[in-house]
Design a protein around this motif. Structure first.
Motif, PDB file in Angstrom:
ATOM      1  N   VAL A   1      -5.044 -23.895  55.914  1.00 15.56           N
ATOM      2  CA  VAL A   1      -3.765 -23.159  55.901  1.00 15.56           C
ATOM      3  C   VAL A   1      -2.760 -23.854  56.811  1.00 15.56           C
ATOM      4  O   VAL A   1      -1.598 -24.076  56.426  1.00 15.56           O
ATOM      5  CB  VAL A   1      -3.970 -21.691  56.334  1.00 15.56           C
ATOM      6  N   ALA A   2      -3.178 -24.250  57.988  1.00 15.07           N
ATOM      7  CA  ALA A   2      -2.284 -24.920  58.939  1.00 15.07           C
ATOM      8  C   ALA A   2      -1.792 -26.259  58.374  1.00 15.07           C
ATOM      9  O   ALA A   2      -0.594 -26.590  58.469  1.00 15.07           O
ATOM     10  CB  ALA A   2      -3.008 -25.144  60.266  1.00 15.07           C
ATOM     11  N   ASN A   3      -2.688 -27.021  57.770  1.00 11.96           N
ATOM     12  CA  ASN A   3      -2.283 -28.305  57.186  1.00 11.96           C
ATOM     13  C   ASN A   3      -1.263 -28.131  56.057  1.00 11.96           C
ATOM     14  O   ASN A   3      -0.307 -28.896  55.947  1.00 11.96           O
ATOM     15  CB  ASN A   3      -3.506 -29.077  56.675  1.00 11.96           C
ATOM     16  N   LYS A   4      -1.464 -27.125  55.248  1.00 13.41           N
ATOM     17  CA  LYS A   4      -0.522 -26.880  54.149  1.00 13.41           C
ATOM     18  C   LYS A   4       0.841 -26.429  54.679  1.00 13.41           C
ATOM     19  O   LYS A   4       1.883 -26.797  54.134  1.00 13.41           O
ATOM     20  CB  LYS A   4      -1.103 -25.867  53.168  1.00 13.41           C
TER      21      LYS A   4
ATOM     22  N   ILE B   1       2.126 -27.339  57.568  1.00 12.12           N
ATOM     23  CA  ILE B   1       2.734 -28.556  58.129  1.00 12.12           C
ATOM     24  C   ILE B   1       3.271 -29.444  57.003  1.00 12.12           C
ATOM     25  O   ILE B   1       4.387 -29.969  57.092  1.00 12.12           O
ATOM     26  CB  ILE B   1       1.719 -29.317  59.008  1.00 12.12           C
ATOM     27  N   ASP B   2       2.494 -29.585  55.915  1.00  7.56           N
ATOM     28  CA  ASP B   2       2.942 -30.383  54.772  1.00  7.56           C
ATOM     29  C   ASP B   2       4.226 -29.797  54.177  1.00  7.56           C
ATOM     30  O   ASP B   2       5.153 -30.535  53.824  1.00  7.56           O
ATOM     31  CB  ASP B   2       1.857 -30.458  53.698  1.00  7.56           C
ATOM     32  N   SER B   3       4.282 -28.471  54.067  1.00  5.57           N
ATOM     33  CA  SER B   3       5.487 -27.828  53.531  1.00  5.57           C
ATOM     34  C   SER B   3       6.694 -28.070  54.424  1.00  5.57           C
ATOM     35  O   SER B   3       7.798 -28.345  53.943  1.00  5.57           O
ATOM     36  CB  SER B   3       5.259 -26.310  53.401  1.00  5.57           C
ATOM     37  N   GLU B   4       6.488 -27.973  55.722  1.00  7.93           N
ATOM     38  CA  GLU B   4       7.564 -28.221  56.697  1.00  7.93           C
ATOM     39  C   GLU B   4       8.046 -29.661  56.595  1.00  7.93           C
ATOM     40  O   GLU B   4       9.253 -29.921  56.617  1.00  7.93           O
ATOM     41  CB  GLU B   4       7.084 -27.908  58.113  1.00  7.93           C
TER      42      GLU B   4
ATOM     43  N   GLU C   1       7.874 -31.619  53.995  1.00  6.11           N
ATOM     44  CA  GLU C   1       8.586 -31.782  52.728  1.00  6.11           C
ATOM     45  C   GLU C   1       9.991 -31.213  52.822  1.00  6.11           C
ATOM     46  O   GLU C   1      10.957 -31.817  52.359  1.00  6.11           O
ATOM     47  CB  GLU C   1       7.803 -31.111  51.591  1.00  6.11           C
ATOM     48  N   LEU C   2      10.113 -30.020  53.401  1.00  5.04           N
ATOM     49  CA  LEU C   2      11.439 -29.409  53.552  1.00  5.04           C
ATOM     50  C   LEU C   2      12.330 -30.247  54.462  1.00  5.04           C
ATOM     51  O   LEU C   2      13.535 -30.409  54.217  1.00  5.04           O
ATOM     52  CB  LEU C   2      11.314 -27.989  54.111  1.00  5.04           C
ATOM     53  N   SER C   3      11.754 -30.815  55.532  1.00  6.15           N
ATOM     54  CA  SER C   3      12.525 -31.658  56.438  1.00  6.15           C
ATOM     55  C   SER C   3      13.028 -32.921  55.741  1.00  6.15           C
ATOM     56  O   SER C   3      14.148 -33.374  55.980  1.00  6.15           O
ATOM     57  CB  SER C   3      11.678 -32.065  57.649  1.00  6.15           C
ATOM     58  N   SER C   4      12.204 -33.483  54.853  1.00  8.22           N
ATOM     59  CA  SER C   4      12.625 -34.683  54.125  1.00  8.22           C
ATOM     60  C   SER C   4      13.730 -34.373  53.115  1.00  8.22           C
ATOM     61  O   SER C   4      14.572 -35.206  52.834  1.00  8.22           O
ATOM     62  CB  SER C   4      11.436 -35.351  53.437  1.00  8.22           C
ATOM     63  N   ILE C   5      13.741 -33.154  52.609  1.00  7.40           N
ATOM     64  CA  ILE C   5      14.763 -32.759  51.625  1.00  7.40           C
ATOM     65  C   ILE C   5      16.076 -32.415  52.332  1.00  7.40           C
ATOM     66  O   ILE C   5      17.152 -32.871  51.952  1.00  7.40           O
ATOM     67  CB  ILE C   5      14.284 -31.568  50.775  1.00  7.40           C
TER      68      ILE C   5
END
Length: 111
Positions: free
Chosen positions: A95-98, A100-103, A105-109
């Motif tokens: 859950v924590a890794n997902k 972080i991955d979402s964050e 991705e949002l930061s790159s967008i």
């Protein structure tokens, strides 16, 4: 005449609309070489559309997807039952890794 209009990119050269234009001479039959009128050609002409098996399968899948709610009811019921009987285990690291991955991705967008 329509091809000329499309290639020329202007309709100024047309003396009459393409839809109502009449052919200058009767067409010759490909099979016999005899001249046939446009009306005779129109009477004999038929249009048909044939879909490939792949297109039919895709159409069925599309209709099934449209009719579906998009929720795997069996999976939801299985998880509900596991939560109620206490056997559902949460993988906190996953859950924590997902998250972080979402964050990331949002930061790159949005920068």
């Amino acid at each position: 005449m329509a091809i000329d209009a499309l290639n020329n990119r202007s309709l100024d050269g047309l003396k009459e609309p393409v839809a109502t234009a009449k052919p200058a001479a009767p067409k010759a039959s490909v099979l016999t070489g005899e001249k046939v009128s446009t009306a005779e050609v129109a009477e004999k002409a038929t249009d048909a559309v044939m879909l490939t098996d792949t297109a039919k399968t895709l159409a069925k899948a599309t209709n099934k997807a449209k009719e579906s709610s998009g929720i795997d009811e069996a999976k939801v019921e299985k998880i509900k039952a596991a939560i109620q009987d206490g056997s559902y285990k949460i993988n906190y690291e996953s859950v924590a890794n997902k998250l972080i991955d979402s964050e990331d991705e949002l930061s790159s967008i949005f920068g």
